[in-house]
Design a protein around this motif. Structure first.
Motif, PDB file in Angstrom:
ATOM      1  N   ASP A 173       0.841  -1.199   0.000  1.00 56.19           N
ATOM      2  CA  ASP A 173       0.000   0.000   0.000  1.00 56.19           C
ATOM      3  C   ASP A 173       0.879   1.253   0.000  1.00 56.19           C
ATOM      4  O   ASP A 173       2.044   1.225   0.423  1.00 56.19           O
ATOM      5  N   VAL A 174       0.300   2.353  -0.444  1.00 53.84           N
ATOM      6  CA  VAL A 174       1.009   3.633  -0.396  1.00 53.84           C
ATOM      7  C   VAL A 174       0.230   4.668   0.404  1.00 53.84           C
ATOM      8  O   VAL A 174       0.714   5.775   0.635  1.00 53.84           O
ATOM      9  N   GLN A 175      -0.975   4.320   0.843  1.00 48.32           N
ATOM     10  CA  GLN A 175      -1.829   5.245   1.585  1.00 48.32           C
ATOM     11  C   GLN A 175      -2.135   4.653   2.951  1.00 48.32           C
ATOM     12  O   GLN A 175      -2.498   3.469   3.056  1.00 48.32           O
ATOM     13  N   PHE A 176      -2.011   5.498   3.980  1.00 50.42           N
ATOM     14  CA  PHE A 176      -2.204   5.010   5.340  1.00 50.42           C
ATOM     15  C   PHE A 176      -2.999   6.012   6.158  1.00 50.42           C
ATOM     16  O   PHE A 176      -2.857   7.229   5.971  1.00 50.42           O
ATOM     17  N   SER A 177      -3.797   5.499   7.059  1.00 53.59           N
ATOM     18  CA  SER A 177      -4.622   6.361   7.906  1.00 53.59           C
ATOM     19  C   SER A 177      -3.773   7.005   8.989  1.00 53.59           C
ATOM     20  O   SER A 177      -2.669   6.536   9.308  1.00 53.59           O
ATOM     21  N   THR A 178      -4.313   8.070   9.577  1.00 48.00           N
ATOM     22  CA  THR A 178      -3.618   8.733  10.682  1.00 48.00           C
ATOM     23  C   THR A 178      -3.373   7.746  11.818  1.00 48.00           C
ATOM     24  O   THR A 178      -2.304   7.760  12.447  1.00 48.00           O
ATOM     25  N   HIS A 223      -9.337  13.052   2.311  1.00 50.26           N
ATOM     26  CA  HIS A 223     -10.390  12.302   2.985  1.00 50.26           C
ATOM     27  C   HIS A 223     -10.857  11.157   2.105  1.00 50.26           C
ATOM     28  O   HIS A 223     -10.911  11.265   0.887  1.00 50.26           O
ATOM     29  N   THR A 224     -11.198  10.048   2.748  1.00 52.00           N
ATOM     30  CA  THR A 224     -11.717   8.903   2.011  1.00 52.00           C
ATOM     31  C   THR A 224     -12.839   8.268   2.818  1.00 52.00           C
ATOM     32  O   THR A 224     -12.895   8.396   4.040  1.00 52.00           O
ATOM     33  N   GLY A 225     -13.738   7.608   2.131  1.00 53.92           N
ATOM     34  CA  GLY A 225     -14.837   6.921   2.801  1.00 53.92           C
ATOM     35  C   GLY A 225     -14.436   5.515   3.183  1.00 53.92           C
ATOM     36  O   GLY A 225     -13.928   4.756   2.358  1.00 53.92           O
ATOM     37  N   ALA A 282     -15.853   8.251   7.263  1.00 55.31           N
ATOM     38  CA  ALA A 282     -14.797   8.919   6.509  1.00 55.31           C
ATOM     39  C   ALA A 282     -13.593   9.178   7.414  1.00 55.31           C
ATOM     40  O   ALA A 282     -13.743   9.421   8.608  1.00 55.31           O
ATOM     41  N   PHE A 283     -12.389   9.097   6.839  1.00 57.85           N
ATOM     42  CA  PHE A 283     -11.180   9.390   7.606  1.00 57.85           C
ATOM     43  C   PHE A 283     -10.115   9.920   6.652  1.00 57.85           C
ATOM     44  O   PHE A 283     -10.261   9.867   5.424  1.00 57.85           O
ATOM     45  N   LEU A 284      -9.023  10.424   7.246  1.00 61.72           N
ATOM     46  CA  LEU A 284      -7.957  11.017   6.445  1.00 61.72           C
ATOM     47  C   LEU A 284      -6.873   9.987   6.172  1.00 61.72           C
ATOM     48  O   LEU A 284      -6.450   9.260   7.070  1.00 61.72           O
TER      49      LEU A 284
END
Length: 400
Positions: free
Chosen positions: A321-326, A367-369, A376-378
């Motif tokens: 993955d390249v995207q991660f939540s806070t 932001h993503t769902g 929703a979160f960042l």
């Protein structure tokens, strides 16, 4: 007692470089070494044209990405304008100020007056600190008393905390502070900079805009070929310059980066006592320059920002993955901070710091769902190669 070194050995400059200055950042080359900027030079020249005849220069705002020749062309044309002015009996002076270093009105005013002082009255004593912008202006107007035209290049002007310096320069003649005509060339990497100026400054400047577009691979190769004599004859392998140009073209046509990589490739060959500069040196130099650039980018950041970026880099490096939540970043960040003996910051504070890094272009946040159950979160994405970030931060920690 001797240390075993002869002066020849101790101060040896190696067998790689002939003219290192051609590869220095900030070096302003001769006209025949400037590539692909004929139209831009004519437009900057047109802005300064009236000044070379003793008239008022036109103000100019120049936009463009890093390494597109904005500073180089501006400085080159100003130097030529000074020479042409002298031939016409006109005293034109110019200064160059990098606003990434001089980022307040007082610092810019000090830099301007010290440069003018060094040219016109080296013996004049001007305090380097302890006085405000208004006092530096007073010295400046005094020095410009017998000057016909004063041109100012403000590089990376978007780094200034306010636009007071532009107000002072644009209104100086009108307010009777100086009889010299003043022209300002403002340089910015951000196309939206103009929108930040207040209406009075916009009205006073009455400027023209000029955009510098990125170089293509062929132009970058020509730029590097024109600086080939920075090296001793026969040192560069034939495929070094094409490869360096191709690497820089992938990075938005950044000529500064191309020159940096070529210089670092030569430096690596020198350090390793190799007789030739090869494409392997280029690959290693690219890694080194990327690490140095990232270190410069985060040099003023707090240790906790570096822990956060390291956490995101490690997550990116060890995952598909390249995207991660806070939350994911915060969990790893907590462990890294504790390992360094620091009290971790709260989840909310890490969230805000990540958004700041997004503003600086180090990360990308959006932001993503997460679906009905998650809401929703960042999410955050590192905009740099994770290996570069990890090496840069590891080296930085060791240095600290």
């Amino acid at each position: 007692m001797t240390d075993g070194f002869s002066d020849t050995d101790l101060f040896s400059t190696g067998d790689i470089f002939a003219r290192r200055e051609l590869l220095r950042v900030g070096h302003v080359p001769e006209r025949d070494r400037i590539v692909g900027r004929d139209d831009e030079m004519r437009k900057v020249g047109a802005a300064l044209g009236p000044a070379t005849q003793g008239g008022p220069p036109r103000n100019l705002i120049i936009f463009g990405k890093t390494g597109t020749g904005k500073s180089l062309v501006s400085r080159h044309i100003c130097r030529r304008a000074r020479k042409h002015s002298r031939e016409n009996g006109v005293d034109l002076r110019h200064v160059y100020v990098d606003c990434s270093d001089a980022d307040t009105e007082t610092r810019v005013a000090r830099e301007m007056v010290l440069q003018v002082r060094d040219e016109l009255s080296p013996s004049m004593e001007i305090p380097a600190q302890g006085i405000g912008a208004s006092e530096y202006y007073r010295y400046l107007w005094m020095l410009l008393e017998d000057v016909d035209v004063f041109a100012v290049i403000l590089d990376e002007i978007d780094k200034l905390s306010d636009d007071d310096i532009l107000m002072q320069l644009s209104r100086a003649e009108e307010s009777g502070k100086t009889d010299a005509y003043i022209g300002v060339i403002s340089i910015s990497n951000k196309i939206e900079y103009r929108e930040q100026l207040n209406e009075r400054v916009n009205s006073s400047l009455q400027d023209r805009e000029l955009t510098f577009h990125p170089y293509d691979a062929n132009q970058l190769e020509e730029i590097l070929q024109n600086r080939r004599d920075a090296f001793l004859e026969g040192v560069l392998q034939d495929d070094v310059i094409p490869k360096t140009a191709a690497l820089a073209a992938r990075e938005h046509g950044d000529a500064r980066k191309a020159v940096d990589i070529l210089f670092e490739a030569g430096s690596l060959a020198e350090e390793r006592t190799d007789s030739k500069v090869t494409t392997q040196h280029v690959d290693d130099a690219q890694q080194r320059t990327e690490v140095k650039r990232f270190q410069d980018l985060v040099s003023g950041s707090t240790p906790h920002v570096k822990y956060i970026l390291r956490a995101l880099a490690l997550l990116t490096h060890d995952s598909d993955d390249v995207q991660f939540s806070t939350s994911e970043i915060h969990q790893l960040y907590e462990r890294l901070a504790e390992q360094e003996g620091s009290e971790p910051l709260s989840h909310d504070r890490v969230y805000r710091l990540l958004k700041e890094q997004s503003f600086l272009g180090i990360t990308e946040s959006y932001h993503t769902g997460g679906g009905a159950s998650k809401g929703a979160f960042l999410q955050h994405r590192l905009m740099k190669d994770p290996e570069i970030v990890i090496e840069a931060l590891d080296t930085g920690i060791e240095d600290e």
